[in-house]
Design an enzyme around this catalytic site. Structure first.
Site, PDB file in Angstrom:
ATOM      1  N   LYS A 139     -10.964  -3.838  18.641  1.00  9.43           N
ATOM      2  CA  LYS A 139      -9.558  -4.203  18.885  1.00  9.43           C
ATOM      3  C   LYS A 139      -9.120  -3.860  20.306  1.00  9.43           C
ATOM      4  CE  LYS A 139      -8.609  -3.687  13.962  1.00  9.43           C
ATOM      5  NZ  LYS A 139      -7.580  -3.792  12.960  1.00  9.43           N
ATOM      6  N   ASN A 163       0.854  -1.194   0.000  1.00  8.37           N
ATOM      7  CA  ASN A 163       0.000   0.000   0.000  1.00  8.37           C
ATOM      8  C   ASN A 163       0.888   1.242   0.000  1.00  8.37           C
ATOM      9  OD1 ASN A 163       0.559   0.800   2.862  1.00  8.37           O
ATOM     10  ND2 ASN A 163      -0.319  -1.231   3.207  1.00  8.37           N
ATOM     11  N   LYS A 176       9.128 -17.163 -10.722  1.00  7.87           N
ATOM     12  CA  LYS A 176       8.355 -16.083 -11.339  1.00  7.87           C
ATOM     13  C   LYS A 176       7.163 -16.665 -12.109  1.00  7.87           C
ATOM     14  CE  LYS A 176       8.757 -12.334 -14.613  1.00  7.87           C
ATOM     15  NZ  LYS A 176       9.399 -11.907 -15.839  1.00  7.87           N
ATOM     16  N   LYS A 216     -13.594   0.115  15.252  1.00  9.74           N
ATOM     17  CA  LYS A 216     -12.240  -0.461  15.369  1.00  9.74           C
ATOM     18  C   LYS A 216     -11.716  -0.338  16.788  1.00  9.74           C
ATOM     19  CE  LYS A 216     -10.884   0.164  10.629  1.00  9.74           C
ATOM     20  NZ  LYS A 216     -10.204   0.940   9.638  1.00  9.74           N
ATOM     21  N   ASP A 274      -4.243  -6.616   5.019  1.00 10.66           N
ATOM     22  CA  ASP A 274      -5.213  -7.528   5.634  1.00 10.66           C
ATOM     23  C   ASP A 274      -5.151  -8.916   5.000  1.00 10.66           C
ATOM     24  OD1 ASP A 274      -6.273  -5.732   7.476  1.00 10.66           O
ATOM     25  OD2 ASP A 274      -7.528  -4.795   5.932  1.00 10.66           O
ATOM     26  N   PHE A 288      -4.503   2.958  14.870  1.00 10.24           N
ATOM     27  CA  PHE A 288      -4.739   3.978  13.856  1.00 10.24           C
ATOM     28  C   PHE A 288      -5.864   3.494  12.954  1.00 10.24           C
ATOM     29  CE2 PHE A 288      -1.583   7.452  13.559  1.00 10.24           C
ATOM     30  CZ  PHE A 288      -0.894   7.169  14.715  1.00 10.24           C
TER      31      PHE A 288
HETATM   32  N1  CTP Z   1      -3.853  -3.602  11.890  1.00  9.93           N
HETATM   33  C1  CTP Z   1      -3.114  -4.644  12.366  1.00  9.93           C
HETATM   34  N2  CTP Z   1      -3.097  -5.839  11.674  1.00  9.93           N
HETATM   35  C2  CTP Z   1      -3.802  -5.972  10.538  1.00  9.93           C
HETATM   36  C3  CTP Z   1      -4.570  -4.895  10.046  1.00  9.93           C
HETATM   37  C4  CTP Z   1      -4.560  -3.701  10.747  1.00  9.93           C
HETATM   38  O1  CTP Z   1      -2.485  -4.525  13.419  1.00  9.93           O
HETATM   39  N3  CTP Z   1      -3.764  -7.124   9.907  1.00  9.93           N
HETATM   40  C5  CTP Z   1      -3.886  -2.348  12.672  1.00  9.93           C
HETATM   41  C6  CTP Z   1      -3.273  -1.162  11.981  1.00  9.93           C
HETATM   42  O2  CTP Z   1      -1.893  -1.051  12.281  1.00  9.93           O
HETATM   43  C7  CTP Z   1      -4.076  -0.006  12.568  1.00  9.93           C
HETATM   44  C8  CTP Z   1      -5.425  -0.614  12.848  1.00  9.93           C
HETATM   45  O3  CTP Z   1      -5.224  -2.026  12.894  1.00  9.93           O
HETATM   46  O4  CTP Z   1      -3.539   0.435  13.798  1.00  9.93           O
HETATM   47  C9  CTP Z   1      -6.493  -0.316  11.840  1.00  9.93           C
HETATM   48  O5  CTP Z   1      -6.023  -0.607  10.560  1.00  9.93           O
HETATM   49  P1  CTP Z   1      -6.941  -0.334   9.280  1.00  9.93           P
HETATM   50  O6  CTP Z   1      -6.216  -0.826   8.076  1.00  9.93           O
HETATM   51  O7  CTP Z   1      -7.439   1.089   9.300  1.00  9.93           O
HETATM   52  O8  CTP Z   1      -8.210  -1.219   9.586  1.00  9.93           O
HETATM   53  P2  CTP Z   1      -8.539  -2.724   9.432  1.00  9.93           P
HETATM   54  O9  CTP Z   1      -8.680  -3.307  10.789  1.00  9.93           O
HETATM   55  O10 CTP Z   1      -7.576  -3.396   8.530  1.00  9.93           O
HETATM   56  O11 CTP Z   1      -9.995  -2.668   8.798  1.00  9.93           O
HETATM   57  P3  CTP Z   1     -10.453  -2.246   7.312  1.00  9.93           P
HETATM   58  O12 CTP Z   1      -9.353  -2.680   6.396  1.00  9.93           O
HETATM   59  O13 CTP Z   1     -11.703  -2.999   7.130  1.00  9.93           O
HETATM   60  O14 CTP Z   1     -10.671  -0.769   7.330  1.00  9.93           O
END
Ligand code: CTP
Length: 400
Positions: free
Chosen positions: A341, A209, A288, A337, A278, A323
């Protein structure tokens, strides 16, 4: 030991006020003055030498006093804070663009000390798009800018551009000195995750990302400066880790999970600024993937949610800060969230807000807590936001 202030003077008529400032500061602090060539045309260095008891170095490469005591690198490290007054449009432009062709400008490029910049110039010069943009750039990089005052200027024009009163410059500098000396996180171990993760598809390709890591690195730097022991767990970024932090480099979400688990029991405050993928491809191909006729379909599996794991396993004394980066329904998504969490605080930002988002040096954040109304913050540098986040987390830590 007396605190050390470097007063950097560029060429403007307001330099006469700086003599009073230096006189006041010299009574409490160790002061070193440096001047540009044009500043010397307005006032003799002798004035400042008499006030401070220190020679004002003449040029960069003429060792007029003890060279190692006056080189730009020595001065850059020596200063607890730097005051630039008056700061001319030319100096501001040079600093904004990283130009360094004399002792003063090289020192500004070399220093990592806080800088208080006090612009003073004609109104039209101050309001010129170029100067406005340059000041904005410097502010976003964490330089503190003291707004000039309105009044009758030396050139006869009326408007903004006057150097603020000496007492205001002094007060602001002393506040900055205090913040810089703040060691309120001493004894705490803080773990910060930063940057993106990379999920490999084959030896050549990966899914990732746009996270730059600036926010997480900035928090790590601020926490370290305030006395914390800092673990910085970072996905691939282009940023150099701040000196003194313990850097654990990771690639994938699973690496990051391992790294967080390895330091979690020692951690007092965990700040999860990383943008963790995620999902990862179900399979990482050993070789490859070669082009075939037709489309390619890739299947993904879920990665572990590191923050959710930490929320489940945290001890009563541990503070957890998540975050959330959203593109819609910021507050509702962030609240969900925070709760899901089990965080003590969540920093939410919307990609839709100007000045927020990937790669920017600024952010527009909303802070959320489980039992408190959310607080929407204004646009600020990620550096200032880092300090604010740490202030809030320390409040929670003190209660726990
Ligand atoms: N986070 C994490 N591990 C993951 C995904 C996210 O620890 N596999 C943490 C990120 O570091 C951040 C928080 O969860 O502090 C929220 O991340 P975000 O990407 O905004 O949300 P998601 O929980 O992934 O939900 P969504 O993608 O549905 O918005």
């Amino acid at each position: 030991m007396k605190k050390k202030i470097l007063v950097a003077i560029s060429g403007g008529i307001a330099v006469y006020k700086v003599a009073q400032l230096v006189s006041n500061l010299s009574k409490k602090y160790e002061i070193q003055v440096i001047m540009t060539k044009h500043a010397r045309a307005f006032m003799s260095p002798l004035t400042f030498e008499a006030l401070t008891g220190r020679a004002v170095p003449k040029a960069m490469f003429t060792p007029d006093v003890h060279y190692d005591q006056i080189s730009h690198i020595h001065l850059a490290k020596w200063a607890d804070i730097i005051i630039i007054a008056p700061a001319t449009a030319n100096l501001i432009a040079k600093m904004a663009h990283g130009l360094a062709d004399d002792l003063l400008s090289t020192t500004m490029l070399a220093t990592r000390s806080p800088i208080l910049l006090c612009p003073a110039m004609n109104t039209n010069m101050l309001n010129h798009q170029a100067t406005v943009a340059n000041l904005e750039l410097l502010q976003n990089r964490g330089i503190h800018i003291l707004e000039s005052e309105r009044g009758l200027l030396a050139c006869g024009d009326f408007g903004s551009g006057k150097l603020p009163e000496v007492s205001i410059i002094q007060e602001t500098a002393e506040k900055l000195l205090e913040i810089n000396q703040k060691q309120d996180l001493t004894g705490l171990e803080i773990t910060v995750t930063a940057g993106p993760t990379q999920e490999a598809l084959d030896p050549v390709r990966f899914i990732t990302n746009h996270s730059s890591g600036i926010m997480g690195y900035s928090i790590a730097e601020a926490a370290q400066a305030r006395g914390a022991t800092v673990n910085l767990i970072s996905g691939p970024t282009n940023i150099t880790a701040p000196p003194g932090v313990s850097l654990i480099k990771v690639i994938s979400a699973r690496d990051m999970f391992d790294a967080v688990q390895s330091v979690f029991s020692e951690t007092d405050i965990l700040i999860k600024a990383a943008a963790v993928a995620d999902y990862r491809p179900t399979e990482t191909f050993r070789n490859k993937i070669k082009k075939q006729e037709g489309d390619l379909q890739v299947k993904f599996v879920r990665n572990p949610d590191i923050l959710a794991w930490a929320g489940e396993h945290k001890q009563a004394h541990q503070v957890l800060c998540g975050f959330a980066m959203e593109t819609e329904d910021l507050l509702d998504n962030a609240k969900a969230k925070l709760q899901k969490k089990n965080c003590d605080m969540l920093v939410a930002n919307s990609l839709r807000d100007e000045g927020a988002g990937f790669g920017a040096t600024t952010n527009v954040a909303t802070l959320l807590w489980p039992n408190q109304e959310p607080k929407a913050l204004t646009l600020m540098s990620k550096k200032d936001l880092s300090e604010l986040i740490l202030d809030e987390l320390l409040k929670i830590k003190k209660v726990k």
